[in-house]
Design a protein around this motif. Structure first.
Motif, PDB file in Angstrom:
ATOM      1  N   HIS A  93       6.084   1.622   1.640  1.00  0.00           N
ATOM      2  CA  HIS A  93       5.149   2.655   2.130  1.00  0.00           C
ATOM      3  C   HIS A  93       5.819   4.016   2.021  1.00  0.00           C
ATOM      4  N   HIS A  95       5.346   8.411   0.510  1.00  0.00           N
ATOM      5  CA  HIS A  95       4.490   9.528   0.087  1.00  0.00           C
ATOM      6  C   HIS A  95       5.339  10.464  -0.768  1.00  0.00           C
ATOM      7  N   LYS A 234      -5.602   2.154  -0.173  1.00  0.00           N
ATOM      8  CA  LYS A 234      -5.109   2.516   1.165  1.00  0.00           C
ATOM      9  C   LYS A 234      -6.289   3.003   2.006  1.00  0.00           C
ATOM     10  N   HIS A 283       2.211   0.447   9.952  1.00  0.00           N
ATOM     11  CA  HIS A 283       2.615   1.000  11.263  1.00  0.00           C
ATOM     12  C   HIS A 283       2.429  -0.043  12.376  1.00  0.00           C
ATOM     13  N   ASP A 386       7.841   5.481   4.921  1.00  0.00           N
ATOM     14  CA  ASP A 386       6.799   6.475   5.250  1.00  0.00           C
ATOM     15  C   ASP A 386       7.350   7.897   5.056  1.00  0.00           C
TER      16      ASP A 386
HETATM   17 ZN   LIG Z   1       2.102   6.911   5.535  1.00  0.00          ZN
END
Ligand SMILES: [Zn+2]
Length: 480
Positions: A93, A95, A234, A283, A386
């Motif tokens: 996960h 970005h 997603k 999460h 993340d």
């Molecule tokens: Zn994220």
């Protein structure tokens, strides 16, 4: 017509030059030797170890005495000495297209309509081209730190991650294997969306989201991403997303052979994700015992994102905005307690001491309990960084990898931490036939560390050798 003629001639040249001369071996063959090889699935150590690589795939694994004779004459040998070889790391996960610098209060106010929306907005309102160049840099830095595969889950513009994936696969820029999600599916009622400044909202939303507004719209949103050739869908689930809506998105994704990763933090959203048949829950902070049982029975993955574990954000804020007087957020000056906190922080920093906030500790305790509950439940788990914040003094790769040992601080055994970002992650991605283990037929994606990562999981933060797809990305052992 003239153009066509030129293309035809170029085509002929390409065909002629692709025929190998007798002196050349058709495929490159490499032999890696290492003191130890860790198989994350079993925890077994092979010592000493050798891996034979033909082109971009693993051909044979075993003791050097067995593998060496199988290698052809003239094989390229990479000797890693006493190092420990592991599969390449998988960040489940991330970005890549965000590198947020905490903005000053005035800047935050300009872009939001009241709620706390962090610097995401700044990343978003920048030019899509600039953002793709940023993504390329983040990708390279992840790879250099040993992350050979990432699942990029949103905030990359309309086609930033699918295009970067293709550029990397074509060898135009360096980077990990990317599973690209394209735009995130979301509801208009989501807090993040609601907090946008209306003057900027439409421009931002067009780059970032596909909206779910009823089941038909949910299916349409998935198809729009399919048009851009995404690898995964997603969805952000908040309390206002319904089971029929999410269920429709998931059904459409599965029809297109795509897995669905659902961001769900609170209990209601997690339940919606479970009942809709999500493939992974991202999460999952407030997951209950009962929900974990349901996830286990359905074979769903729990994807840990220990991003803010420890003093991560405190460090970021200290080193960026909080310490810059002209940018010092008003938030910190607005009341006596905050002013005190800022002064304490400044003093602690000057003394070189480690700053620990009460709220950080509370969060960490909750996270420790989450890790224990998930491990005890027997639910399948993986992990992702993340990553999306700029961390002063670290590359993106160093920042991403630094998140994984925190799972050990939260109570996870080192072998399980390694599984979460190798074999388990490969299964979560649906790529267990390609990556996540060192065995014949899989892609030649490896990292090597000098020490023993089971004895010291922070060894992962000091990866010294990286190979992706049979090509050496980094080899710090070669210089000694
Ligand atoms: Zn994220």
């Amino acid at each position: 017509m003239r153009k066509l003629g030129i293309l035809f001639v170029l085509g002929l040249v390409a065909v002629v030059s692709a025929v190998p001369t007798p002196a050349q071996s058709a495929v490159p063959v490499t032999l890696i030797k290492a003191g130890r090889l860790l198989d994350p699935r079993t925890g077994n150590i092979l010592a000493p170890a050798a891996v034979l690589i033909e082109d971009n795939k693993i051909k044979e694994v075993g003791p050097p005495s067995q593998v060496r004779p199988a290698a052809p004459a003239g094989v390229k040998i990479i000797d890693l000495g006493s190092a420990t070889l592991l599969p390449g790391l998988i960040d489940g996960h991330t970005h890549l297209f965000m590198d947020i610098v905490m903005p000053a209060e005035a800047e935050r106010a300009r872009h939001s309509n009241g709620g706390f929306v962090p610097g995401l907005l700044l990343a978003i309102v920048e030019s899509p081209s600039k953002r793709v160049l940023l993504g390329a840099r983040m990708a390279r830095e992840d790879l250099e730190s040993g992350i050979t595969t990432v699942r990029n889950l949103g905030h990359s513009g309309i086609d930033g991650d699918t295009e970067l994936r293709d550029a990397i696969n074509a060898g135009r820029v360096p980077g990990p294997r990317i599973l690209a999600s394209g735009r995130k599916l979301d509801t208009r009622g989501e807090t993040y969306v609601q907090n946008l400044n209306p003057a900027l909202a439409e421009a931002i939303l067009e780059q970032e989201f596909l909206f779910i507004d009823g089941a038909d719209q949910a299916r349409h949103a998935v198809r729009q991403n399919v048009f851009h050739n995404v690898d995964v869908i997603k969805v952000t689930a908040e309390e206002n997303l319904t089971v029929p809506e999410l269920g429709a998105a998931i059904e459409e994704a599965h029809r297109n052979h795509l897995k669905v990763a659902v961001h769900a933090v609170d209990k209601t959203s997690i339940q919606t994700a479970i009942e809709s048949g999500a493939d992974s829950i991202e999460h999952g902070d407030e997951v209950t015992h009962e929900q974990l049982k349901q996830m286990r029975d359905k074979g769903m993955f729990f994807d840990f994102t220990p991003t803010s574990y420890g003093d991560f954000f405190t460090k970021i804020f200290e080193r960026t905005i909080a310490m810059s007087l002209e940018l010092r957020p008003k938030r910190l000056e607005s009341d006596e307690r905050s002013r005190q906190r800022f002064d304490d922080l400044a003093q602690l920093l000057r003394s070189g001491a480690k700053f620990a906030d009460e709220s950080d500790e509370r969060y960490d305790q909750q996270y420790n309990s989450l890790v224990q509950r998930v491990l005890k439940s027997g639910v399948k788990f993986a992990a992702g960084s993340d990553s999306s914040w700029f961390y002063p003094g670290k590359t993106r790769g160093e920042t991403s990898v630094s998140r994984f040992p925190t799972l050990h601080e939260a109570g996870m055994q080192p072998l399980d931490v390694i599984r979460a970002i190798t074999t388990n992650a490969a299964e979560m991605l649906g790529w267990q036939d390609r990556i996540g283990a060192i065995e014949p037929g899989k892609f030649a994606d490896f990292v090597a560390v000098a020490g023993d990562p089971i004895a010291d999981i922070t060894e992962l933060e000091r990866v010294r050798f990286v190979m992706k797809n049979g090509e050496v990305v980094r080899n710090d052992f070669a210089s000694h």
